[in-house]
Write a protein that holds these residues in place. Structure first.
Motif, PDB file in Angstrom:
ATOM      1  N   ASP A  11     -14.903  11.489 -11.382  1.00  0.00           N
ATOM      2  CA  ASP A  11     -15.308  10.096 -11.231  1.00  0.00           C
ATOM      3  C   ASP A  11     -16.167   9.625 -12.398  1.00  0.00           C
ATOM      4  N   THR A  12     -16.762  10.562 -13.123  1.00  0.00           N
ATOM      5  CA  THR A  12     -17.608  10.179 -14.259  1.00  0.00           C
ATOM      6  C   THR A  12     -16.807  10.031 -15.552  1.00  0.00           C
ATOM      7  N   TYR A  13     -15.546  10.403 -15.534  1.00  0.00           N
ATOM      8  CA  TYR A  13     -14.717  10.307 -16.736  1.00  0.00           C
ATOM      9  C   TYR A  13     -14.148   8.906 -16.948  1.00  0.00           C
ATOM     10  N   GLY A  14     -13.988   8.165 -15.858  1.00  0.00           N
ATOM     11  CA  GLY A  14     -13.376   6.842 -15.970  1.00  0.00           C
ATOM     12  C   GLY A  14     -11.908   6.907 -16.342  1.00  0.00           C
ATOM     13  N   LEU A  15     -11.186   7.926 -15.837  1.00  0.00           N
ATOM     14  CA  LEU A  15      -9.804   8.150 -16.234  1.00  0.00           C
ATOM     15  C   LEU A  15      -8.789   7.512 -15.292  1.00  0.00           C
ATOM     16  N   ASN A  16      -9.168   7.322 -14.042  1.00  0.00           N
ATOM     17  CA  ASN A  16      -8.202   6.790 -13.080  1.00  0.00           C
ATOM     18  C   ASN A  16      -7.740   5.397 -13.492  1.00  0.00           C
ATOM     19  N   ASP A  17      -6.429   5.178 -13.401  1.00  0.00           N
ATOM     20  CA  ASP A  17      -5.913   3.830 -13.578  1.00  0.00           C
ATOM     21  C   ASP A  17      -5.044   3.496 -12.369  1.00  0.00           C
ATOM     22  N   PHE A  18      -4.325   2.393 -12.436  1.00  0.00           N
ATOM     23  CA  PHE A  18      -3.619   1.913 -11.245  1.00  0.00           C
ATOM     24  C   PHE A  18      -2.544   2.884 -10.771  1.00  0.00           C
ATOM     25  N   TRP A  19      -1.915   3.599 -11.713  1.00  0.00           N
ATOM     26  CA  TRP A  19      -0.811   4.475 -11.346  1.00  0.00           C
ATOM     27  C   TRP A  19      -1.117   5.951 -11.559  1.00  0.00           C
ATOM     28  N   ILE A  67      -8.868  14.225 -24.872  1.00  0.00           N
ATOM     29  CA  ILE A  67      -7.518  14.778 -24.809  1.00  0.00           C
ATOM     30  C   ILE A  67      -6.706  14.101 -23.710  1.00  0.00           C
ATOM     31  N   ILE A  68      -7.327  13.923 -22.539  1.00  0.00           N
ATOM     32  CA  ILE A  68      -6.612  13.307 -21.419  1.00  0.00           C
ATOM     33  C   ILE A  68      -6.275  11.850 -21.738  1.00  0.00           C
ATOM     34  N   THR A  69      -7.226  11.144 -22.320  1.00  0.00           N
ATOM     35  CA  THR A  69      -7.019   9.724 -22.633  1.00  0.00           C
ATOM     36  C   THR A  69      -5.909   9.542 -23.657  1.00  0.00           C
ATOM     37  N   ARG A  70      -5.875  10.410 -24.662  1.00  0.00           N
ATOM     38  CA  ARG A  70      -4.874  10.304 -25.709  1.00  0.00           C
ATOM     39  C   ARG A  70      -3.500  10.800 -25.289  1.00  0.00           C
ATOM     40  N   ASN A  71      -3.450  11.564 -24.225  1.00  0.00           N
ATOM     41  CA  ASN A  71      -2.184  12.156 -23.793  1.00  0.00           C
ATOM     42  C   ASN A  71      -1.973  11.899 -22.313  1.00  0.00           C
ATOM     43  N   LYS A  72      -1.864  10.604 -21.990  1.00  0.00           N
ATOM     44  CA  LYS A  72      -1.747  10.193 -20.583  1.00  0.00           C
ATOM     45  C   LYS A  72      -0.461  10.714 -19.964  1.00  0.00           C
ATOM     46  N   PHE A  73      -0.516  10.857 -18.630  1.00  0.00           N
ATOM     47  CA  PHE A  73       0.669  11.191 -17.872  1.00  0.00           C
ATOM     48  C   PHE A  73       1.562   9.955 -17.810  1.00  0.00           C
ATOM     49  N   ARG A  74       2.620  10.058 -17.090  1.00  0.00           N
ATOM     50  CA  ARG A  74       3.531   8.932 -16.952  1.00  0.00           C
ATOM     51  C   ARG A  74       2.750   7.703 -16.514  1.00  0.00           C
ATOM     52  N   ASN A  75       3.104   6.589 -17.077  1.00  0.00           N
ATOM     53  CA  ASN A  75       2.472   5.336 -16.675  1.00  0.00           C
ATOM     54  C   ASN A  75       3.530   4.266 -16.495  1.00  0.00           C
ATOM     55  N   ASP A 110       0.830  -1.206   0.000  1.00  0.00           N
ATOM     56  CA  ASP A 110       0.000   0.000   0.000  1.00  0.00           C
ATOM     57  C   ASP A 110       0.866   1.258   0.000  1.00  0.00           C
ATOM     58  N   GLU A 111       1.916   1.236   0.796  1.00  0.00           N
ATOM     59  CA  GLU A 111       2.792   2.418   0.893  1.00  0.00           C
ATOM     60  C   GLU A 111       3.529   2.664  -0.427  1.00  0.00           C
ATOM     61  N   VAL A 112       4.068   1.606  -1.002  1.00  0.00           N
ATOM     62  CA  VAL A 112       4.814   1.738  -2.258  1.00  0.00           C
ATOM     63  C   VAL A 112       3.885   2.140  -3.397  1.00  0.00           C
ATOM     64  N   HIS A 113       2.687   1.590  -3.382  1.00  0.00           N
ATOM     65  CA  HIS A 113       1.730   1.959  -4.430  1.00  0.00           C
ATOM     66  C   HIS A 113       1.379   3.441  -4.356  1.00  0.00           C
ATOM     67  N   PHE A 114       1.166   3.939  -3.152  1.00  0.00           N
ATOM     68  CA  PHE A 114       0.849   5.353  -2.973  1.00  0.00           C
ATOM     69  C   PHE A 114       1.992   6.229  -3.486  1.00  0.00           C
ATOM     70  N   LYS A 115       3.229   5.840  -3.147  1.00  0.00           N
ATOM     71  CA  LYS A 115       4.372   6.659  -3.543  1.00  0.00           C
ATOM     72  C   LYS A 115       4.688   6.546  -5.032  1.00  0.00           C
ATOM     73  N   GLY A 116       4.229   5.495  -5.658  1.00  0.00           N
ATOM     74  CA  GLY A 116       4.472   5.334  -7.093  1.00  0.00           C
ATOM     75  C   GLY A 116       3.369   5.893  -7.967  1.00  0.00           C
ATOM     76  N   THR A 117       2.306   6.405  -7.346  1.00  0.00           N
ATOM     77  CA  THR A 117       1.156   6.903  -8.096  1.00  0.00           C
ATOM     78  C   THR A 117       1.335   8.373  -8.476  1.00  0.00           C
ATOM     79  N   ASP A 118       0.975   8.706  -9.699  1.00  0.00           N
ATOM     80  CA  ASP A 118       0.923  10.105 -10.129  1.00  0.00           C
ATOM     81  C   ASP A 118      -0.430  10.680  -9.738  1.00  0.00           C
ATOM     82  N   PHE A 119      -0.413  11.767  -8.961  1.00  0.00           N
ATOM     83  CA  PHE A 119      -1.642  12.450  -8.582  1.00  0.00           C
ATOM     84  C   PHE A 119      -1.759  13.736  -9.403  1.00  0.00           C
ATOM     85  N   VAL A 120      -2.927  13.910 -10.011  1.00  0.00           N
ATOM     86  CA  VAL A 120      -3.163  15.034 -10.911  1.00  0.00           C
ATOM     87  C   VAL A 120      -4.302  15.887 -10.361  1.00  0.00           C
TER      88      VAL A 120
END
Length: 397
Positions: free
Chosen positions: A217-225, A389-397, A183-193
């Motif tokens: 929450d209605t965009y469905g954009l969140n992924d694991f990282w 635009i967000i989906t096509r130009n994702k942040f670091r993954n 849980d700790e490593v996942h939190f630190k490895g996640t990009d928050f926007v």
């Protein structure tokens, strides 16, 4: 019938020879596991069948050679005394054990040429597996702790360690506090926007439009990282800002366009008797008077009215790296919405109209939507374009 039977026997013999040849070729080229798989497949069906006997010898040969190869590799890796080799050693012991478990149900196997059971030198690798698994678990665990204590660790390092800890939890469930570390490593490895809407139009935009645009929450954009927030959490250091800057809002005046349409149509209007050249009523074969339909032309003038009002929003989407405070990307965004409603009046015979025009004359003028509603409706399309635009130009993954 005899020819067909002979042909089937020939084909069956050729297939069998081809399979034996393929298995022997796999052994000759060092593809021992392929040879083992082919042999086991044949022997599972019938290990006593005469044409399957070559697979007994080939299975023994391939198993002996691949076991020797894996054990030699383990010996070499152990001599290097490099803890990074532990996972490879563990996987090799697993391979050795798994091969044996697949062969055991077939034993005993007899060499048809000698009539003796073929020897498979099976070994018990349980202790080796337990020892290596313990060493590997400790290595992966300590590596994760070292990373968490290290400064200037980047997101990709945390993600790699997360994968290692997941592997550790798989081979050694509930090892120490691995799941807490995950849980700790996942939190630190996640990009928050952090997502914001900035109104630079000098016009008031509907509050519900801003709320709708920020309903991440209605965009469905969140992924694991990657996680998007519209409400700032003080406990989170945001890696990126995503700004939707609204630059301009245009709303057209309300317009009503009129168009005149004239329709003509021939319709049935009773009947008349069919006459011959002498003016007498014609008869059919049963002696009845022959009747034919009478037609007349009807005409109708339609006055079609179309209400129109349009709105457009233009802006720009900005990606900002909060660590470097640099603008990473910017994308123009534009959305339009057109309100259109048609209705009609008529003068004349309605029977001349087609179904589309008949439907129109049933409608009446409606109230134009307010400017606020127009802007909100435009924002619905704007939201979809922002998501694109967000989906096509994702942040670091």
């Amino acid at each position: 019938m005899k020819k067909t039977t002979l042909l089937l026997l020939v084909v069956s013999f050729m297939v069998a020879c081809s399979s034996v040849k393929k298995t022997q070729q796999a052994i000759n080229t060092g593809n021992y596991d392929e040879a083992i798989n082919l042999s086991i497949e044949k022997l599972r069906k019938d290990k006593y069948k005469e044409k399957n006997q070559p697979y007994v010898v080939m299975l023994s040969d391939a198993f002996s050679k691949v076991t020797e190869r894996d054990l030699d590799r383990i010996s070499f890796l152990e001599k290097e005394r490099n803890p990074e080799n532990l996972e490879s050693i563990y996987r090799l012991y697993q391979q050795l054990n798994n091969r044996q478990e697949r062969i055991k149900p077939l034993l005993p196997l007899t060499d048809a040429s000698t009539g003796k059971n073929v020897a498979f030198n099976l070994a018990n690798y349980d202790d080796d597996l337990i020892d290596v698994k313990e060493d590997l678990s400790e290595y992966l665990y300590n590596n994760a702790l070292d990373l968490l204590e290290r400064k200037n660790t980047n997101k990709y390092d945390y993600r790699e360690v997360f994968n290692n800890l997941q592997y550790l939890d798989k081979i050694n469930p509930n090892y120490k506090d691995v799941r807490t570390l995950l849980d700790e490593v996942h939190f630190k490895g996640t990009d928050f926007v952090y997502v914001t809407v900035k109104n630079q139009t000098r016009q008031i935009i509907p509050r519900r439009l801003e709320q709708d645009l920020l309903a991440m929450d209605t965009y469905g954009l969140n992924d694991f990282w990657t996680v998007f927030h519209a409400q700032k959490d003080r406990n989170i250091k945001y890696d990126f800002n995503l700004e939707l800057n609204l630059r301009r809002i245009d709303i057209s005046p309300e317009r009503i366009n009129e168009k005149e349409i004239i329709k003509e149509k021939q319709i049935k209007d009773g009947f008349k008797y069919l006459l011959d050249n002498k003016g007498n009523v014609k008869k059919d074969s049963l002696g009845n008077d022959i009747k034919v339909d009478k037609f007349k032309t009807v005409r109708c003038r339609v006055y079609q009215f179309t209400q129109q009002k349009s709105s457009a929003i233009t802006g720009v989407v900005k990606y900002i790296d909060n660590n470097s405070r640099q603008l990473l990307e910017s994308f123009p965004i534009q959305s339009e919405f057109v309100f259109e409603h048609s209705y009609a009046n008529y003068d004349g015979d309605r029977r001349a109209l087609n179904s589309a025009l008949s439907d129109l004359i049933e409608l009446r003028e409606v109230r134009f939507p307010s400017n606020e509603q127009m802007v909100f409706d435009t924002g619905t399309d704007l939201k979809e374009k922002l998501k694109y635009i967000i989906t096509r130009n994702k942040f670091r993954n």
